[in-house]
Design an enzyme around this catalytic site. Structure first.
Site, PDB file in Angstrom:
ATOM      1  N   TYR A 203       6.394   2.449   2.918  1.00 56.11           N
ATOM      2  CA  TYR A 203       5.069   2.505   2.300  1.00 56.11           C
ATOM      3  C   TYR A 203       4.838   3.766   1.439  1.00 56.11           C
ATOM      4  O   TYR A 203       4.980   4.882   1.926  1.00 56.11           O
ATOM      5  CB  TYR A 203       3.978   2.412   3.396  1.00 56.11           C
ATOM      6  CG  TYR A 203       2.647   2.826   2.861  1.00 56.11           C
ATOM      7  CD1 TYR A 203       1.975   2.000   1.952  1.00 56.11           C
ATOM      8  CD2 TYR A 203       2.099   4.057   3.174  1.00 56.11           C
ATOM      9  CE1 TYR A 203       0.785   2.396   1.391  1.00 56.11           C
ATOM     10  CE2 TYR A 203       0.902   4.463   2.625  1.00 56.11           C
ATOM     11  CZ  TYR A 203       0.253   3.631   1.735  1.00 56.11           C
ATOM     12  OH  TYR A 203      -0.912   4.029   1.168  1.00 56.11           O
TER      13      TYR A 203
ATOM     14  N   HIS B  27       0.252   3.133   7.954  1.00 52.68           N
ATOM     15  CA  HIS B  27       0.061   1.844   7.276  1.00 52.68           C
ATOM     16  C   HIS B  27       0.411   0.666   8.189  1.00 52.68           C
ATOM     17  O   HIS B  27       1.141  -0.255   7.790  1.00 52.68           O
ATOM     18  CB  HIS B  27       0.854   1.799   5.960  1.00 52.68           C
ATOM     19  CG  HIS B  27       0.069   1.203   4.824  1.00 52.68           C
ATOM     20  ND1 HIS B  27       0.306  -0.054   4.342  1.00 52.68           N
ATOM     21  CD2 HIS B  27      -0.961   1.682   4.103  1.00 52.68           C
ATOM     22  CE1 HIS B  27      -0.538  -0.322   3.355  1.00 52.68           C
ATOM     23  NE2 HIS B  27      -1.329   0.722   3.193  1.00 52.68           N
TER      24      HIS B  27
HETATM   25  C1  CS2 Z   1      -3.635   3.068   1.457  1.00 53.85           C
HETATM   26  C2  CS2 Z   1      -4.047   2.121   0.386  1.00 53.85           C
HETATM   27  O1  CS2 Z   1      -5.005   4.644   0.399  1.00 53.85           O
HETATM   28  C3  CS2 Z   1      -4.522   4.294   1.450  1.00 53.85           C
HETATM   29  O2  CS2 Z   1      -4.654   4.899   2.487  1.00 53.85           O
HETATM   30  O3  CS2 Z   1      -3.465   2.595   2.730  1.00 53.85           O
HETATM   31  O4  CS2 Z   1      -3.515   2.641  -0.770  1.00 53.85           O
HETATM   32  C4  CS2 Z   1      -3.626   0.665   0.519  1.00 53.85           C
HETATM   33  O5  CS2 Z   1      -2.244   0.524   0.570  1.00 53.85           O
HETATM   34  C5  CS2 Z   1      -4.171  -0.079  -0.648  1.00 53.85           C
HETATM   35  O6  CS2 Z   1      -5.533   0.181  -0.782  1.00 53.85           O
HETATM   36  C6  CS2 Z   1      -3.930  -1.558  -0.500  1.00 53.85           C
HETATM   37  O7  CS2 Z   1      -4.710  -2.270  -1.407  1.00 53.85           O
HETATM   38 MG    MG Z   2      -4.256   3.864   4.190  1.00 55.70          MG
END
Ligand code: CS2
Ligand code: MG
Length: 408
Positions: free
Chosen positions: A160, A217
């Site tokens: 991620y 995540h």
């Molecule tokens: C992420 C998000 O910002 C964050 O903490 O978890 O970028 C997420 O992956 C996205 O908003 C998904 O749409």
């Molecule tokens: Mg997030």
């Protein structure tokens, strides 16, 4: 006073912002954000086909009644598409209210509790040295808080928010290459063995003052999340985000029983009913909702007040998919909320984005300073909007090393 018309625009610089503009018989208009990341055309269609026709003729000053009309009146309550659409309407009605009162929204909420609101940036690295460079880049710019994500040795693919190549760390952006998701491979073992030590090295390098955040995540099971939260305790994280999916909320007790690491959850929530148990049972420390996804300012203010009664602070979602309108709504709540914690804030200030959404909200030294203009304090340039159109994108999907589908 009456709503006379409303229009929806989809598009933006490297984003599919869904922008709602509500017009009234007094010439005042309101703006709202309905951008549901990677599903943008759906709230737009809900607005155009069902909600806008019902709004025409209503008194825009009755934002509470209109919110209840939307939510209760739908019969099928909630859901991410509907709540993003209600969120845009609610934001636009508050924008109108502020313009009528000739006051910035934070004044209507109770005034300022602080001048600047602390934000965090995203540092990423293909490996730890690359991540260290990315963190330094933000620290040099004056950020007091940084979220850190890095490649894991032994992980079959970049996980991620991690760039595949070294040196791309500062430029991680969402993939808009189509609706077929990329596939990432996740392996919990290497992550659990590597990441706590990497976080300890980051703490050693940057000292005790920097607020370090980390986003899991949703990749761990509750038991693994408890083990991880305990292992990283000496690092003194500002927060550990989404350590496990929060559908089985009882399971979060396991993390609490084993660790004092602060927990942040809520970016995928679209209802106060997904937040109340975590808040009332004090299973989290930061509530991560976004004003767009959670249905607007009206319900989010209620969530913030409930959180304040249970030592839970705000840490609103601020991913790049949220338009400057959502970020402005959050900036006003952040200026007011007695239990403000931190705001996720990613570079919105490109010249293209500023031209599309002119505003006087500003970011300086890792702090956001809210605009004093009436309402949300953000405008929308329709001529600029003509430059952009919709381009479909997708979140990746995640598979374990044996092919089993896992949580993105
Ligand atoms: C992420 C998000 O910002 C964050 O903490 O978890 O970028 C997420 O992956 C996205 O908003 C998904 O749409
Ligand atoms: Mg997030």
């Amino acid at each position: 006073m009456k709503i006379t018309d409303a229009r929806v625009f989809v598009g933006g610089p490297k984003k599919n912002y869904v922008t709602l503009k509500i017009m009234t018989d007094q010439g005042v208009y309101g703006l709202g954000d309905a951008t549901l990341n990677n599903r943008e055309t759906l709230p737009a269609a809900y607005l155009r086909d069902y909600l806008i026709p019902a709004l025409i003729g209503m008194d825009p000053r009755n934002s509470e009644d209109i919110w209840q009309f939307l939510y209760r009146g739908a019969y099928f309550r909630g859901g991410p598409i509907a709540m993003a659409a209600y969120g845009a309407i609610d934001m636009a009605l508050w924008d109108i209210k502020g313009k009528l009162a000739n006051m910035p929204l934070y004044q209507l909420f109770g005034g300022k509790s602080r001048e600047g609101a602390m934000v965090y940036a995203h540092a990423t690295g293909a490996d730890l040295p690359d991540l260290m460079d990315s963190i330094s880049h933000y620290v040099e710019q004056g950020y007091k808080a940084v979220r850190v994500q890095c490649g894991i040795p032994g992980m079959p693919s970049a996980s991620y928010a991690v760039p595949e190549e070294k040196g791309e760390g500062k430029h991680y952006i969402t993939d808009f290459s189509g609706v077929r998701p990329k596939v990432e491979t996740w392996d919990t073992g290497p992550y659990m063995r590597y990441m706590p030590g990497a976080l300890a090295e980051i703490r050693a390098r940057f000292g005790p003052e920097l607020h370090i955040l980390h986003d899991v995540h949703h990749r761990l099971t509750p038991r693994e999340a408890a083990e991880f939260a305990k292992a990283v305790e000496p690092v003194g994280l500002y927060w550990l985000e989404d350590p496990t999916p929060a559908e089985d909320q009882e399971a979060l007790k396991l993390i609490r029983q084993h660790s004092t690491t602060p927990i942040a959850i809520g970016e995928v929530f679209n209802s106060a009913w997904q937040c109340n148990k975590l808040i009332e049972q004090e299973l989290i420390d930061y509530i991560r909702v976004a004003v767009t996804y959670a249905g607007g300012i009206t319900p989010v203010k209620r969530i913030v007040d409930l959180a304040g009664m249970h030592h839970v602070k705000t840490g609103f979602h601020g991913a790049p998919s949220h338009s400057p309108l959502c970020m402005a709504a959050q900036a006003h709540i952040n200026a007011w909320a007695p239990n403000f914690g931190i705001q996720e804030y990613l570079v919105l200030g490109t010249p293209e984005c500023d031209a599309l959404f002119p505003s006087e909200h500003r970011m300086e030294n890792g702090m956001v300073y809210v605009s004093d203009a009436p309402g949300l304090g953000v405008d929308f340039d329709e001529a600029e909007a003509k430059k952009y159109s919709f381009s479909p994108g997708s979140h990746p999907v995640v598979r374990l090393t044996d092919g089993t589908l896992w949580n993105y």
